[in-house]
Design a protein around this motif. Structure first.
Motif, PDB file in Angstrom:
ATOM      1  N   LEU A  47      35.744  49.782  18.763  1.00 29.45           N
ATOM      2  CA  LEU A  47      34.900  48.588  18.714  1.00 29.45           C
ATOM      3  C   LEU A  47      33.594  48.931  18.009  1.00 29.45           C
ATOM      4  O   LEU A  47      32.940  49.904  18.346  1.00 29.45           O
ATOM      5  CB  LEU A  47      34.642  48.112  20.144  1.00 29.45           C
ATOM      6  CG  LEU A  47      34.113  46.719  20.362  1.00 29.45           C
ATOM      7  CD1 LEU A  47      35.041  45.677  19.750  1.00 29.45           C
ATOM      8  CD2 LEU A  47      33.958  46.456  21.850  1.00 29.45           C
ATOM      9  N   ARG A  48      33.208  48.116  17.023  1.00 30.08           N
ATOM     10  CA  ARG A  48      31.992  48.376  16.258  1.00 30.08           C
ATOM     11  C   ARG A  48      30.991  47.224  16.317  1.00 30.08           C
ATOM     12  O   ARG A  48      30.027  47.210  15.568  1.00 30.08           O
ATOM     13  CB  ARG A  48      32.340  48.676  14.795  1.00 30.08           C
ATOM     14  CG  ARG A  48      33.049  50.002  14.622  1.00 30.08           C
ATOM     15  CD  ARG A  48      32.140  51.147  15.035  1.00 30.08           C
ATOM     16  NE  ARG A  48      32.729  52.430  14.758  1.00 30.08           N
ATOM     17  CZ  ARG A  48      33.075  53.304  15.696  1.00 30.08           C
ATOM     18  NH1 ARG A  48      32.891  53.023  16.971  1.00 30.08           N
ATOM     19  NH2 ARG A  48      33.591  54.465  15.363  1.00 30.08           N
ATOM     20  N   SER A  49      31.247  46.266  17.182  1.00 30.50           N
ATOM     21  CA  SER A  49      30.298  45.174  17.408  1.00 30.50           C
ATOM     22  C   SER A  49      30.433  44.759  18.861  1.00 30.50           C
ATOM     23  O   SER A  49      31.320  45.242  19.569  1.00 30.50           O
ATOM     24  CB  SER A  49      30.594  43.991  16.474  1.00 30.50           C
ATOM     25  OG  SER A  49      31.840  43.409  16.801  1.00 30.50           O
ATOM     26  N   SER A  50      29.567  43.883  19.293  1.00 30.04           N
ATOM     27  CA  SER A  50      29.721  43.407  20.668  1.00 30.04           C
ATOM     28  C   SER A  50      30.973  42.540  20.745  1.00 30.04           C
ATOM     29  O   SER A  50      31.378  41.906  19.782  1.00 30.04           O
ATOM     30  CB  SER A  50      28.480  42.641  21.119  1.00 30.04           C
ATOM     31  OG  SER A  50      28.263  41.541  20.261  1.00 30.04           O
ATOM     32  N   LEU A  91      38.175  52.682  24.097  1.00 32.66           N
ATOM     33  CA  LEU A  91      36.796  52.570  24.587  1.00 32.66           C
ATOM     34  C   LEU A  91      36.209  53.939  24.914  1.00 32.66           C
ATOM     35  O   LEU A  91      35.196  54.041  25.590  1.00 32.66           O
ATOM     36  CB  LEU A  91      36.756  51.648  25.817  1.00 32.66           C
ATOM     37  CG  LEU A  91      37.224  50.215  25.574  1.00 32.66           C
ATOM     38  CD1 LEU A  91      37.197  49.405  26.862  1.00 32.66           C
ATOM     39  CD2 LEU A  91      36.381  49.540  24.508  1.00 32.66           C
ATOM     40  N   ASP A  92      36.845  54.987  24.398  1.00 28.88           N
ATOM     41  CA  ASP A  92      36.348  56.348  24.617  1.00 28.88           C
ATOM     42  C   ASP A  92      35.007  56.545  23.934  1.00 28.88           C
ATOM     43  O   ASP A  92      34.827  56.154  22.780  1.00 28.88           O
ATOM     44  CB  ASP A  92      37.335  57.368  24.043  1.00 28.88           C
ATOM     45  CG  ASP A  92      38.511  57.613  24.954  1.00 28.88           C
ATOM     46  OD1 ASP A  92      38.331  58.337  25.934  1.00 28.88           O
ATOM     47  OD2 ASP A  92      39.595  57.073  24.666  1.00 28.88           O
ATOM     48  N   TRP A  95      34.157  42.988  15.024  1.00 30.48           N
ATOM     49  CA  TRP A  95      34.782  43.886  14.063  1.00 30.48           C
ATOM     50  C   TRP A  95      35.061  45.239  14.669  1.00 30.48           C
ATOM     51  O   TRP A  95      34.482  45.628  15.679  1.00 30.48           O
ATOM     52  CB  TRP A  95      34.018  43.963  12.757  1.00 30.48           C
ATOM     53  CG  TRP A  95      32.617  44.480  12.797  1.00 30.48           C
ATOM     54  CD1 TRP A  95      31.507  43.796  13.181  1.00 30.48           C
ATOM     55  CD2 TRP A  95      32.180  45.785  12.437  1.00 30.48           C
ATOM     56  NE1 TRP A  95      30.407  44.591  13.065  1.00 30.48           N
ATOM     57  CE2 TRP A  95      30.794  45.819  12.613  1.00 30.48           C
ATOM     58  CE3 TRP A  95      32.822  46.917  11.972  1.00 30.48           C
ATOM     59  CZ2 TRP A  95      30.038  46.962  12.347  1.00 30.48           C
ATOM     60  CZ3 TRP A  95      32.072  48.047  11.702  1.00 30.48           C
ATOM     61  CH2 TRP A  95      30.694  48.047  11.889  1.00 30.48           C
ATOM     62  N   LEU A  96      36.004  45.917  14.020  1.00 30.43           N
ATOM     63  CA  LEU A  96      36.531  47.183  14.515  1.00 30.43           C
ATOM     64  C   LEU A  96      36.470  48.230  13.407  1.00 30.43           C
ATOM     65  O   LEU A  96      36.193  47.912  12.254  1.00 30.43           O
ATOM     66  CB  LEU A  96      38.001  46.996  14.927  1.00 30.43           C
ATOM     67  CG  LEU A  96      38.302  45.876  15.910  1.00 30.43           C
ATOM     68  CD1 LEU A  96      39.786  45.543  15.908  1.00 30.43           C
ATOM     69  CD2 LEU A  96      37.838  46.261  17.300  1.00 30.43           C
ATOM     70  N   ILE A 116      37.235  46.817   9.929  1.00 26.15           N
ATOM     71  CA  ILE A 116      38.236  45.758  10.035  1.00 26.15           C
ATOM     72  C   ILE A 116      37.597  44.557  10.739  1.00 26.15           C
ATOM     73  O   ILE A 116      37.167  44.663  11.886  1.00 26.15           O
ATOM     74  CB  ILE A 116      39.464  46.213  10.861  1.00 26.15           C
ATOM     75  CG1 ILE A 116      40.025  47.556  10.386  1.00 26.15           C
ATOM     76  CG2 ILE A 116      40.527  45.122  10.913  1.00 26.15           C
ATOM     77  CD1 ILE A 116      40.644  47.563   9.036  1.00 26.15           C
ATOM     78  N   GLU A 117      37.500  43.451  10.039  1.00 27.68           N
ATOM     79  CA  GLU A 117      37.041  42.207  10.671  1.00 27.68           C
ATOM     80  C   GLU A 117      38.212  41.674  11.492  1.00 27.68           C
ATOM     81  O   GLU A 117      39.328  41.544  10.975  1.00 27.68           O
ATOM     82  CB  GLU A 117      36.644  41.182   9.613  1.00 27.68           C
ATOM     83  CG  GLU A 117      35.486  41.600   8.744  1.00 27.68           C
ATOM     84  CD  GLU A 117      34.146  41.561   9.467  1.00 27.68           C
ATOM     85  OE1 GLU A 117      34.011  40.837  10.470  1.00 27.68           O
ATOM     86  OE2 GLU A 117      33.234  42.270   9.004  1.00 27.68           O
TER      87      GLU A 117
END
Length: 191
Positions: free
Chosen positions: A140-143, A117-118, A61-62, A70-71
């Motif tokens: 990015l909010r998950s691996s 990826l900042d 998810w983002l 956002i999934e």
């Protein structure tokens, strides 16, 4: 002879001063990015089409620029142009205007997922605003699933509606070409 040495010494001092000002002013990424844009404009660096396609993964998810979760599964039935980038990456900065031009042509057919990826997310937001880019930017909010290898950036993937990775490109490339636009249109019209 002394005058020649003095002239050369002054030239070196000026050069070192200019480089120092560019670096200390934080403009080195932009300057290097501009130089790399010249290389991209030749069209010699093209994205890599995968010889052996593999299944995409949507299990992460983002977060968008407005803070909405956002999934990635929301994109599972769409053609996706997914790019991993950062403001400190000169090749990322170099290819961004070309990707934006591609976005302008393909935004009605392709979902653009520009993943910053900042570490300093405010810096990424300022960069996007300053450049006037309107494509969707996410954090990015998950691996990330192991399907996606982002050990180098920029890294770009194109996913089909059926969940197949069609393009995997590590490093910068010129995407806004006739052949790449045709690939995206063909993917949109298939399935």
């Amino acid at each position: 002879m002394k005058q020649k040495i003095r002239k050369e010494l002054i030239e070196w001092i000026v050069l070192i001063t200019v480089v120092g000002v560019i670096y200390l002013g934080g403009w080195h990424t932009e300057v290097l990015g501009r130089m790399q844009q010249v290389v991209l404009s030749t069209g010699l660096i093209k994205p890599t089409l995968l010889a052996e396609e593999r299944k995409a993964s949507y299990n992460f998810w983002l977060e968008d620029l407005k803070g909405n979760r956002i999934e990635f599964t929301e994109f599972s039935n769409e053609v996706v142009f997914m790019n991993f980038w950062a403001t400190w990456c000169p090749p990322c900065v170099a290819e961004m205007p070309d990707i934006y031009d591609l976005y302008q042509k393909q935004k009605d057919q392709v979902s653009f997922v520009m993943i910053s990826l900042d570490q300093d997310e405010a810096k990424a937001r300022r960069f996007i605003d300053r450049k006037g880019f309107e494509f969707p930017v996410y954090f990015l909010r998950s691996s990330l699933p192991t399907t996606y290898d982002t050990h180098s950036i920029p890294t770009t993937y194109v996913l089909s509606k059926g969940g197949t990775i069609k393009v995997e490109n590590h490093g910068m490339a010129k995407y806004n070409t006739d052949s790449f636009n045709k690939l995206l249109t063909d993917l949109f019209e298939s399935q």
